[in-house]
Design a protein around this motif. Structure first.
Motif, PDB file in Angstrom:
ATOM      1  N   ASP A 184       0.834  -1.208   0.000  1.00  0.00           N
ATOM      2  CA  ASP A 184       0.000   0.000   0.000  1.00  0.00           C
ATOM      3  C   ASP A 184       0.866   1.254   0.000  1.00  0.00           C
ATOM      4  N   ASP A 185       2.025   1.191   0.642  1.00  0.00           N
ATOM      5  CA  ASP A 185       2.918   2.350   0.671  1.00  0.00           C
ATOM      6  C   ASP A 185       3.436   2.707  -0.725  1.00  0.00           C
ATOM      7  N   LEU A 186       3.403   1.737  -1.620  1.00  0.00           N
ATOM      8  CA  LEU A 186       3.963   1.951  -2.956  1.00  0.00           C
ATOM      9  C   LEU A 186       2.939   2.514  -3.934  1.00  0.00           C
ATOM     10  N   ASP A 187       1.660   2.499  -3.544  1.00  0.00           N
ATOM     11  CA  ASP A 187       0.626   3.046  -4.425  1.00  0.00           C
ATOM     12  C   ASP A 187       0.911   4.517  -4.717  1.00  0.00           C
ATOM     13  N   GLY A 188       0.844   4.881  -5.969  1.00  0.00           N
ATOM     14  CA  GLY A 188       1.094   6.268  -6.351  1.00  0.00           C
ATOM     15  C   GLY A 188       2.528   6.555  -6.715  1.00  0.00           C
ATOM     16  N   LEU A 189       3.434   5.582  -6.487  1.00  0.00           N
ATOM     17  CA  LEU A 189       4.828   5.756  -6.880  1.00  0.00           C
ATOM     18  C   LEU A 189       5.073   5.083  -8.228  1.00  0.00           C
ATOM     19  N   PRO A 190       5.917   5.655  -9.063  1.00  0.00           N
ATOM     20  CA  PRO A 190       6.247   4.996 -10.334  1.00  0.00           C
ATOM     21  C   PRO A 190       6.931   3.651 -10.099  1.00  0.00           C
ATOM     22  N   ARG A 191       6.400   2.597 -10.715  1.00  0.00           N
ATOM     23  CA  ARG A 191       7.030   1.282 -10.630  1.00  0.00           C
ATOM     24  C   ARG A 191       8.001   1.131 -11.805  1.00  0.00           C
ATOM     25  N   LEU A 192       9.237   0.829 -11.481  1.00  0.00           N
ATOM     26  CA  LEU A 192      10.294   0.711 -12.480  1.00  0.00           C
ATOM     27  C   LEU A 192      10.644  -0.759 -12.674  1.00  0.00           C
ATOM     28  N   THR A 193      10.587  -1.223 -13.904  1.00  0.00           N
ATOM     29  CA  THR A 193      10.893  -2.625 -14.193  1.00  0.00           C
ATOM     30  C   THR A 193      11.835  -2.703 -15.384  1.00  0.00           C
ATOM     31  N   PHE A 194      12.538  -3.819 -15.479  1.00  0.00           N
ATOM     32  CA  PHE A 194      13.442  -4.036 -16.597  1.00  0.00           C
ATOM     33  C   PHE A 194      12.673  -4.645 -17.768  1.00  0.00           C
ATOM     34  N   ASN A 220       8.106 -10.740 -23.415  1.00  0.00           N
ATOM     35  CA  ASN A 220       7.654  -9.982 -22.255  1.00  0.00           C
ATOM     36  C   ASN A 220       6.565 -10.733 -21.492  1.00  0.00           C
ATOM     37  N   SER A 221       6.900 -11.910 -21.020  1.00  0.00           N
ATOM     38  CA  SER A 221       5.984 -12.711 -20.216  1.00  0.00           C
ATOM     39  C   SER A 221       6.130 -12.338 -18.751  1.00  0.00           C
ATOM     40  N   PHE A 222       5.019 -12.425 -18.012  1.00  0.00           N
ATOM     41  CA  PHE A 222       5.095 -12.199 -16.564  1.00  0.00           C
ATOM     42  C   PHE A 222       6.133 -13.131 -15.936  1.00  0.00           C
ATOM     43  N   TYR A 223       6.279 -14.325 -16.513  1.00  0.00           N
ATOM     44  CA  TYR A 223       7.174 -15.317 -15.924  1.00  0.00           C
ATOM     45  C   TYR A 223       8.656 -14.965 -16.135  1.00  0.00           C
ATOM     46  N   PHE A 224       8.945 -14.087 -17.086  1.00  0.00           N
ATOM     47  CA  PHE A 224      10.330 -13.682 -17.329  1.00  0.00           C
ATOM     48  C   PHE A 224      10.668 -12.349 -16.680  1.00  0.00           C
ATOM     49  N   ALA A 225       9.700 -11.740 -16.003  1.00  0.00           N
ATOM     50  CA  ALA A 225       9.959 -10.467 -15.340  1.00  0.00           C
ATOM     51  C   ALA A 225      11.080 -10.630 -14.324  1.00  0.00           C
ATOM     52  N   GLU A 226      11.904  -9.603 -14.221  1.00  0.00           N
ATOM     53  CA  GLU A 226      13.016  -9.652 -13.273  1.00  0.00           C
ATOM     54  C   GLU A 226      12.579  -9.305 -11.863  1.00  0.00           C
ATOM     55  N   GLU A 227      11.372  -8.800 -11.719  1.00  0.00           N
ATOM     56  CA  GLU A 227      10.861  -8.375 -10.422  1.00  0.00           C
ATOM     57  C   GLU A 227       9.684  -9.265 -10.007  1.00  0.00           C
ATOM     58  N   ILE A 228       9.586  -9.586  -8.727  1.00  0.00           N
ATOM     59  CA  ILE A 228       8.443 -10.345  -8.249  1.00  0.00           C
ATOM     60  C   ILE A 228       7.199  -9.464  -8.275  1.00  0.00           C
ATOM     61  N   LEU A 229       6.030 -10.086  -8.119  1.00  0.00           N
ATOM     62  CA  LEU A 229       4.743  -9.389  -8.103  1.00  0.00           C
ATOM     63  C   LEU A 229       4.503  -8.643  -9.411  1.00  0.00           C
ATOM     64  N   SER A 230       4.979  -9.233 -10.509  1.00  0.00           N
ATOM     65  CA  SER A 230       4.872  -8.562 -11.808  1.00  0.00           C
ATOM     66  C   SER A 230       3.432  -8.468 -12.306  1.00  0.00           C
ATOM     67  N   THR A 231       2.531  -9.309 -11.757  1.00  0.00           N
ATOM     68  CA  THR A 231       1.133  -9.273 -12.196  1.00  0.00           C
ATOM     69  C   THR A 231       0.308  -8.245 -11.415  1.00  0.00           C
ATOM     70  N   ARG A 232       0.881  -7.678 -10.369  1.00  0.00           N
ATOM     71  CA  ARG A 232       0.153  -6.679  -9.585  1.00  0.00           C
ATOM     72  C   ARG A 232      -0.026  -5.412 -10.416  1.00  0.00           C
ATOM     73  N   SER A 233      -1.224  -4.874 -10.415  1.00  0.00           N
ATOM     74  CA  SER A 233      -1.499  -3.685 -11.215  1.00  0.00           C
ATOM     75  C   SER A 233      -0.814  -2.459 -10.628  1.00  0.00           C
ATOM     76  N   SER A 234      -0.449  -1.552 -11.519  1.00  0.00           N
ATOM     77  CA  SER A 234       0.165  -0.296 -11.112  1.00  0.00           C
ATOM     78  C   SER A 234      -0.302   0.793 -12.061  1.00  0.00           C
ATOM     79  N   THR A 235      -0.621   1.958 -11.523  1.00  0.00           N
ATOM     80  CA  THR A 235      -1.105   3.055 -12.368  1.00  0.00           C
ATOM     81  C   THR A 235       0.036   3.801 -13.047  1.00  0.00           C
ATOM     82  N   GLN A 236       1.261   3.608 -12.562  1.00  0.00           N
ATOM     83  CA  GLN A 236       2.414   4.311 -13.128  1.00  0.00           C
ATOM     84  C   GLN A 236       3.535   3.307 -13.360  1.00  0.00           C
TER      85      GLN A 236
END
Length: 317
Positions: free
Chosen positions: A203-213, A219-235
């Motif tokens: 919840d603390d991260l809501d509203g912050l830009p999420r940066l991913t590689f 570009n599959s969720f399974y190849f994402a370098e970050e966990i929780l890649s399926t979690r929605s983000s507005t930024q």
């Protein structure tokens, strides 16, 4: 010893194997010839003779250079072992110069890998070496190791992606060796208001830009370098390198999720804060199944273990 036969029936020489290993590394017969100070016809003739003696085509020639065939990929793994062991033998018993150190590593974007690589290069004790470190996409890491472009790769798996990753590794003839288990952290700039928190929540991260590689075409969720890649983000912002992602943490107040291991020497403006989630990140290295690592690769793995242990993280196996 360079020209001595290594098999009474095959007639293959160590020199031919050295040529082949260098050609495979450079992707070009002419580039390998220049590097080893031999003429291109000499190099080309040696490789053709090697293929005749082996009884199969090892290289695909094209106007852009050469690439390995399926047989060539398998042959390279054994050739590299023979060349390295011969170099050690010459150095130990025949007063030869230290052999040219060679190692290529492909990895996800981890500063501890860079730190271990620096230590490995400094400790190589070699007048000549050819090292490569590629920070790249998850799919490309696996492809690099599968095709012997790199001897080993470094990536993570967890409960979400391990079935897909493990199947891809098996299909590619690769194996995964765990290095350590990490508690997820967010990486943020020291100037970020969350930087002084002992822990943060999703919840603390809501509203912050999420940066991913960026993972490119794969570009599959399974190849994402970050966990929780399926979690929605507005930024959402995707980037291709660590320098950019750290600059965006500073300039935009963004975050990424990773292992929590970060070097003050390499990334002094970034801090890691524990993320309050019920997840673990298993980081390890991948290599060819059934083919032991070269001595240089083993040194690099040892350096990774030392670096990780230095941050108070227990290593595995």
């Amino acid at each position: 010893m360079a020209g001595e036969r290594i098999g009474a029936t095959s007639g293959i020489t160590l020199q031919q194997l050295r040529y082949f290993v260098e050609v495979a590394a450079e992707g070009s017969i002419s580039a390998a010839a220049d590097l080893l100070y031999v003429s291109q016809p000499t190099m080309s003739g040696a490789i053709k003779d090697l293929e005749q003696r082996v009884g199969c085509t090892l290289l695909i020639r094209s106007a852009r250079g050469v690439s390995l065939t399926v047989d060539g990929t398998e042959f390279l793994g054994y050739a590299r072992q023979v060349v390295e062991q011969a170099g050690l033998l010459e150095q130990r018993y025949f007063g030869g110069q230290p052999s040219r150190r060679m190692l290529a590593v492909s990895t996800q974007h981890y500063s501890f890998v860079v730190e271990a690589f620096v230590r490995m290069v400094r400790g190589a004790d070699a007048a000549e070496y050819a090292f490569a470190l590629r920070e790249t996409r998850t799919w490309d890491i696996i492809e690099d190791v599968r095709t012997f472009r790199s001897e080993l790769g470094v990536l993570y798996r967890n409960d979400f992606n391990h079935k897909v990753i493990d199947k891809l590794l098996r299909d590619s003839g690769l194996g995964f060796t765990p290095l350590f288990l990490a508690t997820p952290h967010i990486f943020i700039a020291r100037s970020n208001p969350l930087a002084d928190r002992e822990r943060v929540t999703l919840d603390d991260l809501d509203g912050l830009p999420r940066l991913t590689f960026d993972q490119g075409a794969n570009n599959s969720f399974y190849f994402a370098e970050e966990i929780l890649s399926t979690r929605s983000s507005t930024q959402d912002i995707r980037v291709s390198d660590r320098a950019t992602i750290f600059n965006l943490m500073i300039g935009l107040g963004g975050y990424t999720i990773s292992t929590g291991i970060i070097s003050d020497d390499f990334d002094p403006s970034i801090v890691a804060v524990p993320l309050d989630v019920d997840e673990r990140i298993e980081v390890g290295w991948i290599g060819q199944s059934g083919i032991p690592l070269t001595e240089q690769a083993l040194r690099f793995v040892a350096e990774m273990r030392d670096v990780v242990s230095g941050y108070g993280v227990e290593t595995l196996s």
